[in-house]
Write a protein that holds these residues in place. Structure first.
Motif, PDB file in Angstrom:
ATOM      1  N   GLU A   1      17.204  31.395  51.038  1.00  0.00           N
ATOM      2  CA  GLU A   1      16.885  31.837  49.677  1.00  0.00           C
ATOM      3  C   GLU A   1      17.845  31.234  48.658  1.00  0.00           C
ATOM      4  OE1 GLU A   1      17.067  36.047  50.212  1.00  0.00           O
ATOM      5  OE2 GLU A   1      15.444  35.998  51.699  1.00  0.00           O
ATOM      6  N   ASP A   2      19.126  31.203  49.007  1.00  0.00           N
ATOM      7  CA  ASP A   2      20.129  30.691  48.070  1.00  0.00           C
ATOM      8  C   ASP A   2      20.127  29.162  48.017  1.00  0.00           C
ATOM      9  OD1 ASP A   2      20.869  33.279  47.572  1.00  0.00           O
ATOM     10  OD2 ASP A   2      22.661  33.239  48.830  1.00  0.00           O
ATOM     11  N   LEU A   3      20.252  28.535  49.184  1.00  0.00           N
ATOM     12  CA  LEU A   3      20.449  27.085  49.213  1.00  0.00           C
ATOM     13  C   LEU A   3      19.166  26.312  48.953  1.00  0.00           C
ATOM     14  CD1 LEU A   3      22.900  26.635  52.231  1.00  0.00           C
ATOM     15  CD2 LEU A   3      23.411  27.126  49.841  1.00  0.00           C
TER      16      LEU A   3
ATOM     17  N   PRO B   1      22.752  25.138  37.344  1.00  0.00           N
ATOM     18  CA  PRO B   1      24.122  24.652  37.561  1.00  0.00           C
ATOM     19  C   PRO B   1      24.856  25.555  38.552  1.00  0.00           C
ATOM     20  CG  PRO B   1      23.582  24.678  35.223  1.00  0.00           C
ATOM     21  CD  PRO B   1      22.466  25.398  35.920  1.00  0.00           C
ATOM     22  N   HIS B   2      25.358  24.975  39.620  1.00  0.00           N
ATOM     23  CA  HIS B   2      26.030  25.759  40.665  1.00  0.00           C
ATOM     24  C   HIS B   2      27.104  24.906  41.318  1.00  0.00           C
ATOM     25  CE1 HIS B   2      26.660  28.184  44.291  1.00  0.00           C
ATOM     26  NE2 HIS B   2      26.090  29.172  43.642  1.00  0.00           N
ATOM     27  N   ASP B   3      28.192  25.555  41.730  1.00  0.00           N
ATOM     28  CA  ASP B   3      29.315  24.827  42.320  1.00  0.00           C
ATOM     29  C   ASP B   3      28.934  24.103  43.612  1.00  0.00           C
ATOM     30  OD1 ASP B   3      30.954  25.656  40.290  1.00  0.00           O
ATOM     31  OD2 ASP B   3      31.875  27.302  41.423  1.00  0.00           O
ATOM     32  N   ASN B   4      27.906  24.595  44.326  1.00  0.00           N
ATOM     33  CA  ASN B   4      27.498  23.945  45.568  1.00  0.00           C
ATOM     34  C   ASN B   4      26.704  22.666  45.342  1.00  0.00           C
ATOM     35  OD1 ASN B   4      28.687  25.760  47.321  1.00  0.00           O
ATOM     36  ND2 ASN B   4      26.860  27.039  47.535  1.00  0.00           N
ATOM     37  N   ASN B   5      26.180  22.474  44.157  1.00  0.00           N
ATOM     38  CA  ASN B   5      25.309  21.333  43.905  1.00  0.00           C
ATOM     39  C   ASN B   5      26.129  20.045  43.752  1.00  0.00           C
ATOM     40  OD1 ASN B   5      23.212  23.122  43.910  1.00  0.00           O
ATOM     41  ND2 ASN B   5      22.864  23.084  41.707  1.00  0.00           N
ATOM     42  N   ARG B   6      25.553  18.956  44.233  1.00  0.00           N
ATOM     43  CA  ARG B   6      26.195  17.654  44.122  1.00  0.00           C
ATOM     44  C   ARG B   6      25.122  16.583  44.277  1.00  0.00           C
ATOM     45  NH1 ARG B   6      27.032  16.087  49.617  1.00  0.00           N
ATOM     46  NH2 ARG B   6      26.608  17.825  51.031  1.00  0.00           N
ATOM     47  N   TRP B   7      25.401  15.412  43.749  1.00  0.00           N
ATOM     48  CA  TRP B   7      24.461  14.308  43.901  1.00  0.00           C
ATOM     49  C   TRP B   7      25.239  13.008  43.915  1.00  0.00           C
ATOM     50  CZ3 TRP B   7      24.360  18.077  40.220  1.00  0.00           C
ATOM     51  CH2 TRP B   7      24.816  17.755  38.943  1.00  0.00           C
TER      52      TRP B   7
ATOM     53  N   ALA C   1      22.820  21.097  50.986  1.00  0.00           N
ATOM     54  CA  ALA C   1      22.492  20.574  52.318  1.00  0.00           C
ATOM     55  C   ALA C   1      21.873  19.187  52.237  1.00  0.00           C
ATOM     56  CB  ALA C   1      21.557  21.541  53.040  1.00  0.00           C
ATOM     57  N   HIS C   2      22.708  18.175  52.086  1.00  0.00           N
ATOM     58  CA  HIS C   2      22.215  16.802  52.055  1.00  0.00           C
ATOM     59  C   HIS C   2      21.895  16.318  53.465  1.00  0.00           C
ATOM     60  CE1 HIS C   2      23.655  15.494  47.826  1.00  0.00           C
ATOM     61  NE2 HIS C   2      23.432  16.797  47.847  1.00  0.00           N
ATOM     62  N   VAL C   3      21.151  15.221  53.547  1.00  0.00           N
ATOM     63  CA  VAL C   3      20.653  14.742  54.840  1.00  0.00           C
ATOM     64  C   VAL C   3      21.040  13.290  55.059  1.00  0.00           C
ATOM     65  CG1 VAL C   3      18.744  16.364  55.123  1.00  0.00           C
ATOM     66  CG2 VAL C   3      18.417  14.308  53.732  1.00  0.00           C
ATOM     67  N   ASP C   4      21.053  12.906  56.333  1.00  0.00           N
ATOM     68  CA  ASP C   4      21.489  11.556  56.696  1.00  0.00           C
ATOM     69  C   ASP C   4      20.598  10.475  56.106  1.00  0.00           C
ATOM     70  OD1 ASP C   4      23.588  12.606  58.094  1.00  0.00           O
ATOM     71  OD2 ASP C   4      22.669  12.366  60.073  1.00  0.00           O
ATOM     72  N   ASP C   5      19.317  10.780  55.870  1.00  0.00           N
ATOM     73  CA  ASP C   5      18.426   9.785  55.271  1.00  0.00           C
ATOM     74  C   ASP C   5      19.086   9.154  54.044  1.00  0.00           C
ATOM     75  OD1 ASP C   5      17.097  12.251  56.315  1.00  0.00           O
ATOM     76  OD2 ASP C   5      15.301  11.014  56.219  1.00  0.00           O
TER      77      ASP C   5
END
Length: 402
Positions: A176-178, A186-192, A354-358
């Protein structure tokens, strides 16, 4: 007493287990491979005979926390959920879920079939490998596992008795959260990957319609107990070769919306599509492999719908579920919800935690950003325009042909 296994202790554990004589010889010596490096939430070891790699077993043990994110606490009981779900999947879809030889409720360990001749699909997409049975196998698997655990097949009493057996609140809360909340605010867990995506991310954060669409999918996830779903049905949970396709890791399973599984799968095929910006060795191989991914997506949905309708017509009580109009409406809603959940998956894998290896495995930052941009733009369209999707062709038409 529960104790996390190690590469040193796991051999003794297997030798003392009830399955030792079922798989190994008395004079075998053993080798251990740690398969969980880089994994999120489990210990996974392959124990095999030194003399014969085919005499092997997979040892999967739940941890009380995430390996990658130790602050995220995890229930050990998910190992039992996985054991029970695999039993159901093997009942209705034999040959696609791995066999579990033994479940240890003290150590929260599943001793299971070792798929040592199969590749993780996520990694194989980086190499442009095609699989002729993938679409049909996954379509049949999901159609049967979802239909046979739904109200369309189970009696009202049986279904209601099954739902509480698979209540999975901690892992559902993680999703639900992730999956739904954090990636579009905007959230501290987010990144790109790159500042190249900053403007697009800011547009997404400011888009109230996008936020509302994501919350609509979140509410469906939280409240629509349609069937026993896998709950984490991505290309990292699929192992395959040219002859076989296997589905692993159902520890996030619970009674939820069917489209969460179908959407997660299609979303991850789209991730593989976007990631060809950085993995395909040249323009022609990129074009060819992307065409295979699009065709696989179309074939998956077409066969899934055909099989689901076949089961409905054959197995559902016609006095309760016999309306053809209702069946058509049900399948249409399932496709639209599939698009919404697929869009949510694309957001959480590109700008969420939760980023992925792709994407991670693309060393060129500009190509990685271009891959992620495709995923974000398609995800946004699928979320915002899902009400206009009336066929799998409509869904695929929203993907840029590059």
């Amino acid at each position: 007493m529960y104790t996390p296994l190690t590469a040193e202790s796991v051999i003794d554990y297997v030798v003392r287990s009830p399955i030792k004589d079922q798989i190994f010889h008395d004079d075998d010596t053993f080798m251990v491979e740690d398969l969980a490096e880089g994994g999120n939430i489990n210990l996974i070891f392959r124990v095999r005979a030194t003399e014969d790699r085919n005499r092997s077993v997979l040892v999967k043990q739940a941890l009380p926390h995430s390996r990658r994110y130790p602050d995220i606490k995890m229930p050990l009981s998910r190992a039992e959920i996985e054991y029970n779900v695999l039993a159901i999947e093997n009942q209705y879809c034999p040959g696609i879920a791995p066999q579990v030889y033994h479940y240890d409720g003290t150590m929260y360990v599943n001793l299971m079939e070792d798929l040592n001749d199969h590749l993780i699909m996520r990694k194989s997409m980086e190499q442009q490998i095609t699989y002729p049975k993938f679409a049909e196998d996954m379509a049949i698997f999901l159609a049967r596992s979802l239909f046979y655990t739904s109200d369309l097949f189970l009696s009202s009493a049986d279904k209601k008795a099954e739902v509480p057996k698979y209540i999975n609140p901690v892992l559902c809360k993680v999703t639900e959260d992730l999956f739904f909340t954090q990636p579009v605010v905007p959230h501290d867990n987010n990144r790109w990957t790159s500042p190249d995506l900053d403007a697009l991310v800011d547009e997404c954060y400011a888009n109230e319609s996008l936020f509302a669409a994501m919350l609509t999918m979140k509410e469906k996830f939280m409240n629509n107990a349609q069937a026993l779903i896998h709950g984490d049905f991505h290309t990292g949970s699929i192992m395959l070769n040219k002859e076989e396709t296997r589905v692993i890791d159902p520890e996030f399973a619970f009674y939820g919306p069917m489209a969460f599984d179908t959407g997660s799968l299609i979303g991850n095929l789209m991730i593989g599509y976007g990631a060809q910006e950085g993995h395909a060795p040249d323009e022609e191989s990129r074009r060819v492999y992307r065409q295979w991914l699009l065709q696989a997506t179309e074939d998956f949905w077409t066969i899934f719908e055909q099989e689901f309708r076949r089961l409905w017509d054959k197995e559902a009580d016609p006095t309760e579920w016999g309306s053809k109009l209702f069946q058509d409406q049900y399948m249409a809603q399932l496709l639209q919800d599939t698009a919404g959940f697929a869009g949510a998956e694309l957001f959480r894998r590109t700008i969420g935690l939760a980023h992925v290896d792709d994407f991670i495995d693309i060393s060129d930052q500009s190509k990685r950003a271009a891959s992620e941009r495709i995923a974000l733009e398609v995800g946004q369209r699928w979320l915002l325009e899902r009400a206009n999707i009336n066929s799998i062709g409509d869904l695929l038409a929203m993907i840029p042909r590059q």
